[in-house]
Write an enzyme that holds these catalytic residues in place. Sequence first.
Site, mmCIF file in Angstrom:
data_model
loop_
_atom_site.group_PDB
_atom_site.id
_atom_site.type_symbol
_atom_site.label_atom_id
_atom_site.label_comp_id
_atom_site.label_asym_id
_atom_site.label_seq_id
_atom_site.Cartn_x
_atom_site.Cartn_y
_atom_site.Cartn_z
ATOM 1 C CB SER A 229 -0.920 -0.019 1.228
ATOM 2 O OG SER A 229 -0.194 -0.366 2.386
ATOM 3 C CG HIS B 26 -4.422 7.723 7.932
ATOM 4 N ND1 HIS B 26 -3.122 7.755 8.367
ATOM 5 C CD2 HIS B 26 -4.422 6.945 6.827
ATOM 6 C CE1 HIS B 26 -2.359 7.020 7.559
ATOM 7 N NE2 HIS B 26 -3.138 6.527 6.610
ATOM 8 C CB ALA C 93 -5.491 4.248 18.898
ATOM 9 C CD GLN D 229 6.271 6.598 12.976
ATOM 10 O OE1 GLN D 229 6.342 6.651 11.751
ATOM 11 N NE2 GLN D 229 5.575 7.453 13.687
ATOM 12 C CG PHE E 140 8.977 13.262 10.210
ATOM 13 C CD1 PHE E 140 7.996 14.042 10.804
ATOM 14 C CD2 PHE E 140 8.606 12.077 9.608
ATOM 15 C CE1 PHE E 140 6.670 13.634 10.809
ATOM 16 C CE2 PHE E 140 7.287 11.646 9.606
ATOM 17 C CZ PHE E 140 6.316 12.439 10.210
ATOM 18 C CG HIS F 287 1.577 1.649 4.687
ATOM 19 N ND1 HIS F 287 0.335 1.756 4.078
ATOM 20 C CD2 HIS F 287 1.790 2.870 5.255
ATOM 21 C CE1 HIS F 287 -0.171 2.961 4.269
ATOM 22 N NE2 HIS F 287 0.699 3.663 4.980
HETATM 23 P P1 FAD Z 1 -2.328 5.131 20.848
HETATM 24 O O1 FAD Z 1 -2.344 3.724 20.394
HETATM 25 O O2 FAD Z 1 -3.507 5.636 21.617
HETATM 26 O O3 FAD Z 1 -0.995 5.321 21.718
HETATM 27 C C1 FAD Z 1 -0.532 6.623 22.077
HETATM 28 C C2 FAD Z 1 0.247 6.535 23.394
HETATM 29 O O4 FAD Z 1 -0.650 6.237 24.483
HETATM 30 C C3 FAD Z 1 1.296 5.426 23.440
HETATM 31 O O5 FAD Z 1 2.379 5.870 24.203
HETATM 32 C C4 FAD Z 1 0.589 4.259 24.138
HETATM 33 O O6 FAD Z 1 1.483 3.393 24.792
HETATM 34 C C5 FAD Z 1 -0.349 4.985 25.095
HETATM 35 N N1 FAD Z 1 -1.641 4.307 25.263
HETATM 36 C C6 FAD Z 1 -2.371 3.731 24.270
HETATM 37 N N2 FAD Z 1 -3.530 3.247 24.781
HETATM 38 C C7 FAD Z 1 -3.522 3.517 26.102
HETATM 39 C C8 FAD Z 1 -4.454 3.292 27.158
HETATM 40 N N3 FAD Z 1 -5.621 2.676 26.920
HETATM 41 N N4 FAD Z 1 -4.138 3.727 28.399
HETATM 42 C C9 FAD Z 1 -2.963 4.362 28.634
HETATM 43 N N5 FAD Z 1 -2.037 4.606 27.662
HETATM 44 C C10 FAD Z 1 -2.330 4.209 26.413
HETATM 45 N N6 FAD Z 1 -1.216 11.136 13.133
HETATM 46 C C11 FAD Z 1 -2.166 11.985 12.669
HETATM 47 O O7 FAD Z 1 -2.433 13.004 13.322
HETATM 48 N N7 FAD Z 1 -2.810 11.748 11.492
HETATM 49 C C12 FAD Z 1 -2.574 10.642 10.744
HETATM 50 O O8 FAD Z 1 -3.176 10.445 9.692
HETATM 51 C C13 FAD Z 1 -1.599 9.710 11.224
HETATM 52 N N8 FAD Z 1 -1.335 8.569 10.552
HETATM 53 C C14 FAD Z 1 -0.472 7.646 11.083
HETATM 54 C C15 FAD Z 1 -0.292 6.421 10.438
HETATM 55 C C16 FAD Z 1 0.566 5.470 10.957
HETATM 56 C C17 FAD Z 1 0.726 4.146 10.249
HETATM 57 C C18 FAD Z 1 1.310 5.735 12.139
HETATM 58 C C19 FAD Z 1 2.273 4.733 12.691
HETATM 59 C C20 FAD Z 1 1.137 6.951 12.792
HETATM 60 C C21 FAD Z 1 0.233 7.909 12.285
HETATM 61 N N9 FAD Z 1 0.000 9.125 12.928
HETATM 62 C C22 FAD Z 1 -0.929 10.009 12.446
HETATM 63 C C23 FAD Z 1 0.743 9.470 14.147
HETATM 64 C C24 FAD Z 1 -0.024 9.051 15.422
HETATM 65 O O9 FAD Z 1 -1.250 9.727 15.498
HETATM 66 C C25 FAD Z 1 0.856 9.390 16.617
HETATM 67 O O10 FAD Z 1 1.959 8.531 16.655
HETATM 68 C C26 FAD Z 1 0.137 9.442 17.961
HETATM 69 O O11 FAD Z 1 1.022 10.028 18.896
HETATM 70 C C27 FAD Z 1 -0.277 8.091 18.505
HETATM 71 O O12 FAD Z 1 -1.307 7.535 17.823
HETATM 72 P P2 FAD Z 1 -1.745 6.015 18.115
HETATM 73 O O13 FAD Z 1 -2.930 5.752 17.322
HETATM 74 O O14 FAD Z 1 -0.596 5.124 17.981
HETATM 75 O O15 FAD Z 1 -2.129 6.161 19.669
#
Ligand code: FAD
Length: 281
Positions: A8, A70, A117, A170, A210, A260
């Site tokens: 992708s 996303h 997330a 990532q 970055f 990806h």
């Molecule tokens: P989470 O999975 O929620 O994790 C974030 C942090 O919180 C981590 O340190 C984790 O250990 C902790 N955590 C997770 N769940 C819990 C819980 N239930 N209780 C306590 N702690 C918890 N960003 C954008 O703004 N837009 C995009 O389109 C975008 N696309 C991306 C695509 C990919 C493939 C990747 C890898 C990253 C992308 N990002 C994007 C960046 C991403 O939003 C950031 O890395 C963000 O800081 C974390 O997102 P996450 O979904 O991994 O969060």
Amino acid sequence: MSQERRFSFEFFPTKTDAGHEKLLNVARQLAGYNPDFFSCTYGAGGSTRDRTLNTVLQLESEVKVPAAPHLSCVGDSKADLRALLTQYQDAGIKRIVALRGDLPSGMGMASGELRHANDLVEFIRAETGSHFHIEVAAYPEMHPQAHSFEDDIKNFVRKANAGADSAITQYFFNADSYFYFVERVQKLGVNIPIVPGIMPITNYSKLARFSDACGAEIPRWVRKQLEAYGDDVTSIQKFGEEVITRMCEQLLDGGAPGLHFYTLNQAEASLAVWNNLKLPR
Ligand code: FAD
């Protein structure tokens, strides 16, 4: 791993008409390689809500490749997210990348009704059942805000248990970190495909900036070599292509379920790696 490999390409929505036209041209070029899907990023807090939506719809209708928006939860209300999910569902979009997101500095952290997330994945499943194939993010080198590697892995497992179908990592430049991460989550009973996110190397200063922000480590030997090339863009790109091709070979040989590419809306660097790997078209 026995599942079929999937490939992708990721784009970001542009601010100008010219940028958007260029994105569509790059997408048309990449479509010739028959990727499984394109994805398009989302500005946390909804800053690209309409542009992400329009880009995804056009990639599907004009470029004829399945496209995955996303979607991030930080800064968006449940009502906003629900409305967007309905639009995507009505438009026949079947895949979504579910993220927490990072709000631009100054906008605070705790806004939005869903904090992590895994909450978003749960919400999407509650609202739309099994309609979407849900992708989540994975961090082989640990998310920069995680308290520990153990914690981060447990939080990844929460996303899988909440209903994620697969994950995209990532970017990283060390295949071992990927294999170790996959092994650790599999030991915890999670077997969803985890697809390496690949960042082609084309510009050292941007990459260094970055990588610092997102917690991806540039190995010393790669950094030193790139620094030594200075402004010699051709050498940077040639070396970058070699490093990334080699790592992708290791990943695929070791059983990674696909790749990806973070295209940054450019085709050349991703396609150079694709061609070196002799991936199918
Ligand atoms: P989470 O999975 O929620 O994790 C974030 C942090 O919180 C981590 O340190 C984790 O250990 C902790 N955590 C997770 N769940 C819990 C819980 N239930 N209780 C306590 N702690 C918890 N960003 C954008 O703004 N837009 C995009 O389109 C975008 N696309 C991306 C695509 C990919 C493939 C990747 C890898 C990253 C992308 N990002 C994007 C960046 C991403 O939003 C950031 O890395 C963000 O800081 C974390 O997102 P996450 O979904 O991994 O969060």
